[in-house]
Design a protein around this motif. Structure first.
Motif, short mmCIF file in Angstrom:
data_model
loop_
_atom_site.label_atom_id
_atom_site.label_comp_id
_atom_site.label_asym_id
_atom_site.label_seq_id
_atom_site.Cartn_x
_atom_site.Cartn_y
_atom_site.Cartn_z
N GLN A 9 47.63 42.69 30.62
CA GLN A 9 47.29 44.03 31.07
C GLN A 9 45.87 44.39 30.63
O GLN A 9 45.07 44.89 31.41
CB GLN A 9 48.26 45.05 30.47
N ARG A 10 45.61 44.10 29.38
CA ARG A 10 44.32 44.44 28.80
C ARG A 10 43.20 43.67 29.48
O ARG A 10 42.17 44.21 29.85
CB ARG A 10 44.39 44.08 27.30
N GLN A 11 43.43 42.36 29.64
CA GLN A 11 42.40 41.52 30.27
C GLN A 11 42.09 41.98 31.68
O GLN A 11 40.94 42.08 32.08
CB GLN A 11 42.90 40.07 30.34
N LYS A 12 43.16 42.31 32.42
CA LYS A 12 42.96 42.65 33.81
C LYS A 12 42.28 44.00 33.99
O LYS A 12 41.56 44.22 34.96
CB LYS A 12 44.29 42.60 34.57
N ILE A 13 42.50 44.90 33.04
CA ILE A 13 41.81 46.18 33.13
C ILE A 13 40.30 45.95 33.00
O ILE A 13 39.50 46.52 33.74
CB ILE A 13 42.31 47.15 32.03
N GLY A 18 35.09 45.35 35.65
CA GLY A 18 33.93 44.50 35.85
C GLY A 18 33.65 44.26 37.33
O GLY A 18 32.52 44.36 37.80
N ARG A 19 34.71 43.98 38.06
CA ARG A 19 34.57 43.71 39.49
C ARG A 19 34.14 44.96 40.26
O ARG A 19 33.41 44.89 41.24
CB ARG A 19 35.91 43.23 40.05
N ALA A 20 34.66 46.10 39.82
CA ALA A 20 34.44 47.35 40.56
C ALA A 20 32.95 47.64 40.74
O ALA A 20 32.51 48.06 41.81
CB ALA A 20 35.12 48.51 39.85
N GLY A 21 32.18 47.43 39.67
CA GLY A 21 30.76 47.73 39.78
C GLY A 21 30.48 49.22 39.85
O GLY A 21 29.39 49.65 40.19
N CYS A 22 31.49 50.03 39.56
CA CYS A 22 31.29 51.47 39.51
C CYS A 22 32.33 52.05 38.58
O CYS A 22 33.22 51.34 38.11
CB CYS A 22 31.39 52.08 40.90
N ARG A 23 32.23 53.32 38.35
CA ARG A 23 33.18 53.96 37.44
C ARG A 23 34.47 54.28 38.16
O ARG A 23 34.45 54.67 39.32
CB ARG A 23 32.54 55.21 36.87
N LEU A 24 35.57 54.12 37.46
CA LEU A 24 36.88 54.35 38.06
C LEU A 24 37.67 55.36 37.23
O LEU A 24 37.48 55.47 36.02
CB LEU A 24 37.66 53.04 38.11
N ARG A 32 44.92 49.59 41.19
CA ARG A 32 44.44 48.22 41.38
C ARG A 32 45.20 47.24 40.49
O ARG A 32 45.47 46.10 40.87
CB ARG A 32 42.94 48.15 41.06
N LEU A 33 45.52 47.71 39.31
CA LEU A 33 46.22 46.85 38.36
C LEU A 33 47.61 46.49 38.88
O LEU A 33 48.11 45.39 38.69
CB LEU A 33 46.32 47.59 37.02
N ARG A 34 48.23 47.42 39.57
CA ARG A 34 49.57 47.21 40.12
C ARG A 34 49.64 46.07 41.10
O ARG A 34 50.69 45.47 41.29
CB ARG A 34 50.02 48.46 40.85
N LYS A 35 48.53 45.81 41.77
CA LYS A 35 48.53 44.72 42.74
C LYS A 35 48.70 43.39 42.04
O LYS A 35 49.17 42.43 42.62
CB LYS A 35 47.22 44.73 43.54
N GLU A 36 48.31 43.36 40.77
CA GLU A 36 48.44 42.10 40.02
C GLU A 36 49.65 42.12 39.10
O GLU A 36 50.28 41.10 38.87
CB GLU A 36 47.17 41.86 39.22
N LEU A 71 32.94 49.76 32.46
CA LEU A 71 32.79 48.65 31.54
C LEU A 71 31.43 48.80 30.86
O LEU A 71 30.45 49.18 31.49
CB LEU A 71 32.85 47.34 32.33
N THR A 72 31.38 48.49 29.60
CA THR A 72 30.11 48.55 28.89
C THR A 72 29.31 47.30 29.21
O THR A 72 29.61 46.24 28.70
CB THR A 72 30.35 48.62 27.37
N THR A 73 28.34 47.44 30.07
CA THR A 73 27.51 46.28 30.39
C THR A 73 26.28 46.28 29.52
O THR A 73 25.82 45.24 29.06
CB THR A 73 27.09 46.30 31.88
#
Lengths: 127, 127
Positions: A9-13, A18-24, A32-36, A71-73
DNA sequence: CTGGTAAATAGGAATATTACTATTTAAAAC
DNA sequence: GTTTTAAATAGTAATATTCCTATTTACCAG
């Protein structure tokens, strides 16, 4: 590390952010997490966002319309400026007086743990 | 003034905060307000706390356990320091760099509207 | 005083966020 | 590899906060 576990759960969040490229929002992350992981609960999302923010991996940005997460980039210390109209967010590499905070806390017998700072404004598009 | 109305609900919220002599949650304010205006809705409490804070009559203090509100007795600009354990709140007459905020916002084409600042620490009793 | 009007309200519904608890699980120790 | 255990989770319930809409009301103008 520090007694924390690396759960799927933690990893996928983190991946999703990271993938989003924007704030969620928490809700968006949950969807989105539910899909996985179909059975994941919203509580898990909030719990992990808190934890991830506490250890510095993510940022919690409180806008007038609600909270968003990123994500903190850029790992260097910084804060946020956002538009009160369109809620555009800008990271500002500026912390007014990092040196002075401990001293201020010390005046009242406090040991400094953290600080919050943000600027609200109106962007050029919204003026 | 400024198109705002002076309603009984609004007046009494201010009175309640003034009499309390301490910070209250929205729920506490609602409970006390009901004794005078039984039909008042919680939404009215939140709406007015927002408005009162926006015009500077009250302060919104965001603790880890939730939000509390206080009447602005000290009208001079200040911020808050609170203990992450017992949530004791101290007003600190300190604003790190009031001069610099507009300039920072200006760098990104923003017109400054406001700022948020707070310190978190651990008080002498909780160490 | 009376009517007009924007602001505010109550009430109910929708979201957002947190709390609780029994169960599961990652990771460390053996 | 198996055991052990604290950390994390799902699911449910409780709170906190915001939204929506029809109705009411403070206040301004006449």
């Amino acid at each position: 590390m520090k007694g924390y576990k690396i759960t799927p759960q933690r990893q996928k969040i983190v991946e999703i952010l990271g993938r989003a490229g924007c704030r969620l929002t928490a809700r968006e992350i949950h969807q989105r997490l539910r899909k996985e992981l179909p059975a994941v609960s919203i509580d898990t999302v909030y719990r992990n966002l808190h934890l991830l923010s506490a250890v510095g991996l993510t940022h919690h940005i409180q806008l007038a319309s609600g909270a968003v997460y990123e994500l903190t980039t850029d790992l260097s210390h910084h804060h946020h400026l956002y538009c009160v109209d369109c809620e555009k967010v800008v990271c500002i590499k500026y912390c007014p007086d990092l040196q002075g905070y401990s001293e201020q806390a010390g005046r009242y017998g406090f040991e400094l743990v953290g600080h919050t700072f943000a600027l609200q404004g109106r962007c050029s598009d919204c003026r």
